[in-house]
Design a protein around this motif. Structure first.
Motif, short mmCIF file in Angstrom:
data_model
loop_
_atom_site.label_atom_id
_atom_site.label_comp_id
_atom_site.label_asym_id
_atom_site.label_seq_id
_atom_site.Cartn_x
_atom_site.Cartn_y
_atom_site.Cartn_z
N TRP A 87 0.84 -1.20 0.00
CA TRP A 87 0.00 0.00 0.00
C TRP A 87 0.88 1.25 0.00
N MET A 88 1.93 1.21 0.82
CA MET A 88 2.77 2.38 0.94
C MET A 88 3.76 2.49 -0.23
N GLN A 89 4.18 1.32 -0.74
CA GLN A 89 5.21 1.34 -1.77
C GLN A 89 4.85 0.34 -2.86
N PRO A 90 3.85 0.69 -3.67
CA PRO A 90 3.32 -0.27 -4.66
C PRO A 90 4.42 -0.82 -5.55
N ASP A 91 5.39 0.02 -5.90
CA ASP A 91 6.51 -0.49 -6.68
C ASP A 91 7.70 -0.62 -5.76
N PRO A 92 8.21 -1.76 -5.45
CA PRO A 92 7.97 -3.04 -6.12
C PRO A 92 7.00 -3.97 -5.38
N TYR A 93 6.58 -3.62 -4.12
CA TYR A 93 5.88 -4.63 -3.31
C TYR A 93 4.61 -5.16 -3.96
N LEU A 94 3.80 -4.24 -4.51
CA LEU A 94 2.54 -4.70 -5.10
C LEU A 94 2.81 -5.58 -6.31
N ASN A 95 3.85 -5.21 -7.07
CA ASN A 95 4.20 -6.02 -8.24
C ASN A 95 4.64 -7.42 -7.82
N ILE A 96 5.40 -7.45 -6.73
CA ILE A 96 5.83 -8.77 -6.23
C ILE A 96 4.62 -9.60 -5.85
N LEU A 97 3.70 -8.95 -5.14
CA LEU A 97 2.51 -9.64 -4.67
C LEU A 97 1.64 -10.13 -5.83
N ARG A 98 1.71 -9.43 -6.96
CA ARG A 98 0.96 -9.87 -8.14
C ARG A 98 1.65 -11.05 -8.81
N PHE A 99 2.98 -11.08 -8.70
CA PHE A 99 3.77 -12.06 -9.45
C PHE A 99 3.81 -13.43 -8.76
N ILE A 100 3.80 -13.42 -7.44
CA ILE A 100 4.07 -14.65 -6.69
C ILE A 100 2.90 -15.65 -6.57
N PRO A 101 1.63 -15.22 -6.47
CA PRO A 101 0.55 -16.16 -6.15
C PRO A 101 0.51 -17.45 -6.96
N ASP A 102 0.88 -17.44 -8.25
CA ASP A 102 0.94 -18.69 -9.02
C ASP A 102 1.80 -19.71 -8.28
N GLY A 103 2.88 -19.21 -7.69
CA GLY A 103 3.80 -20.08 -6.97
C GLY A 103 3.18 -20.65 -5.72
#
Lengths: 257, 263
Positions: free
Chosen positions: B46-62
């Motif tokens: 929420w505070m730092q969408p780049d990169p944290y939100l991107n990471i959170l979007r990328f990982i769930p498949d895993g």
């Protein structure tokens, strides 16, 4: 004694635990409907003897015949023979994960394939008989020792055995619970059940036993009617034993015998 | 240099008693850990969408792959474990020997080496999909540990239960099925739950093979973006969240399994 009537026959049975001889040349015939009480000091082999009659202990030599079947023969179906032998243990050994009712119904349902409703009807009748019907849905941990033992007797009766074996059924009980278990056993005896009972309960032996078998050091040292055994024991070891059991606070040594 | 022993024992007498594990006070360590983990997982993106939100979007498949491997491996490991446990208490010498040999061998080889072995060494003879190789390797390893859990659980049941069952006319197999295993289950379940969590964490090893689990997805993201610190922070938080929830579920299940021991 007519040998043809014998439902249990032990012939020259020997058993040892390592160096220790637990049973030495045991010969014993028990007739249909007979009630035999086995007594003896601790370590005399009486529990071992009882357990060999259900093949819970292997024997070294000799033969045990139950109702004409050789108990230790590999050709016999041991599980079929065991169905005819009810066994009651010192530590009750109720199935802890099952309710009282399920403890009773498990074996007939699985082994005799009797439908649940019939088995439950029989179970409730037997629970009535041992005075435990109102506890049918309880679990073993919720019951006192005396209640557990009465359930254990009912469970053994569920398989409609021809013989009942009791291995010190009241030894693990508090004094006030002993009578409720003995009462059930006496009424069972009155119905004509063949019973082999290892116990120190003199009153029970006097009341129901046809014969008292006294063991010491792995051997049967005296066999007599309860009347004769308790009033005029022939064997000196029986005399010492009786003296110590009857007068536990007055432990006179062999000197006074 | 070792301190004089008498000093140590003296000091011990003055230390306050360790609180009982049941005594949580107002908040348990578990609650704190869970709240902080959830807060971080929400607040950081929420505070730092780049990169944290991107990471959170990328990982769930895993996450899905990790769960898949965990559930498949543990199921297979439980079956292997049950057979091994029964084998280890079997009176049949041959079966006993095979089961013991399996346990000895597997426990003596690191999981990572076993993974490589099954993946690469056996890959020379039979080709299996990456995921299948991973599951087989994990199950093969954990089956041995599970075997010890089952053996201990079965041994924990009083022998009187066996004798009571035999005296009614049940054979050994029926005794095991109707009397011993239903009771041993209660002793076995908590350690099986712990093995489940341990296995879930160990599945991160399969990221070394080409299996796209949580760690693998994270590594892929980090390799592209060079955000190593942020990526591994999120990976750690995700693993922590999953294991915290699982450990609570296992504790609840443990409590429910002991229903017949309660008065």
């Amino acid at each position: 004694m007519n040998a043809a009537d014998s439902i249990i026959r032990l012939h020259r049975v020997n058993k040892s635990f390592g160096e220790f001889k637990a049973l030495i040349d045991i010969d014993l015939d028990i007739n249909i409907g007979e009630k035999v009480v086995v007594m003896g000091p601790s370590g005399s082999g009486k529990s071992t003897l009882l357990r060999t009659i259900n093949r819970l202990e292997p024997i070294d030599s000799g033969t045990i015949t139950i109702n004409g079947s050789d108990l230790y023969s590999p050709k016999e179906d041991i599980n079929r023979i065991r169905m005819e032998l009810g066994m009651v243990f010192q530590s009750f050994n109720l199935f802890r994960h099952k309710s009282v009712l399920d403890n009773l119904t498990l074996a007939p349902m699985k082994l005799k394939r009797i439908p649940r409703d019939q088995t439950e009807a029989l179970a409730l009748t037997l629970l009535d008989k041992v005075g435990m019907r109102d506890r049918a849905s309880h679990y073993p941990v919720q019951l006192s020792g005396g209640q557990q033992q009465r359930v254990a007797i009912a469970r053994a009766l569920m398989m409609e055995p021809k013989i009942m074996l009791f291995d010190e059924p009241t030894s693990a009980l508090d004094p006030e619970m002993i009578n409720e278990v003995l009462t059930v056993m006496v009424s069972l005896a009155r119905e004509g059940m063949t019973m082999v009972v290892v116990t120190h309960e003199m009153g029970f032996a006097r009341e129901v036993a046809d014969r008292v078998v006294f063991m010491d050091g792995g051997a049967i040292v005296e066999e007599a009617s309860p009347e004769a055994f308790f009033t005029q024991p022939r064997n000196p070891r029986s005399r010492i034993f009786l003296q110590q059991v009857l007068n536990p606070y007055f432990r006179s040594g062999p000197r006074s015998v | 240099m070792p301190e004089p022993k008498s000093f140590k024992t003296e000091a011990k007498d003055h230390t306050p008693p360790v609180p009982s594990p049941d005594n949580h006070g107002l908040i348990s360590a578990w609650t704190i850990a869970l709240c902080v983990t959830i807060a971080l997982i929400i607040l950081l993106p929420w505070m730092q969408p780049d990169p944290y939100l991107n990471i959170l979007r990328f990982i769930p498949d895993g996450i899905w792959v990790t769960f898949e491997i965990t559930v498949l491996s543990i199921s297979l490991a439980i079956v292997i474990g049950l057979l091994t446990g029964l084998g280890r208490i079997s009176s049949n010498r041959f079966i006993n020997l095979i089961a013991s040999l399996y346990v000895e061998v597997v426990r003596g080889i690191p999981l990572l080496v076993q993974l490589f072995y099954i993946y690469y060494a056996l890959g020379r003879f039979i080709r299996v999909p990456d995921l299948v190789a991973a599951v087989i390797a994990m199950a093969f390893c954990y089956g041995a540990y599970m075997g010890e859990v089952f053996r201990a659980g079965i041994k924990s049941i009083n022998y009187g239960q066996v004798e009571a069952s035999l005296s009614l006319g049940f054979n050994h197999r029926q005794t095991m099925v109707y009397v011993i295993l239903p009771q041993a289950w209660r002793t076995i379940m908590p350690p099986v739950g712990n093995e489940f969590i341990a296995l879930l964490k160990d599945t991160s090893l399969v990221s070394i093979l080409a299996v796209a689990d949580i760690l693998r997805r994270g590594r892929e993201y980090a390799a592209e973006s060079f955000n190593y610190f942020e990526t591994y922070t999120m990976i750690a938080l995700i693993y922590l969240l999953i294991t915290l929830i699982l450990s609570k579920l296992i504790a609840i299940m443990e409590l429910r399994l002991s229903y017949y021991e309660r008065r």
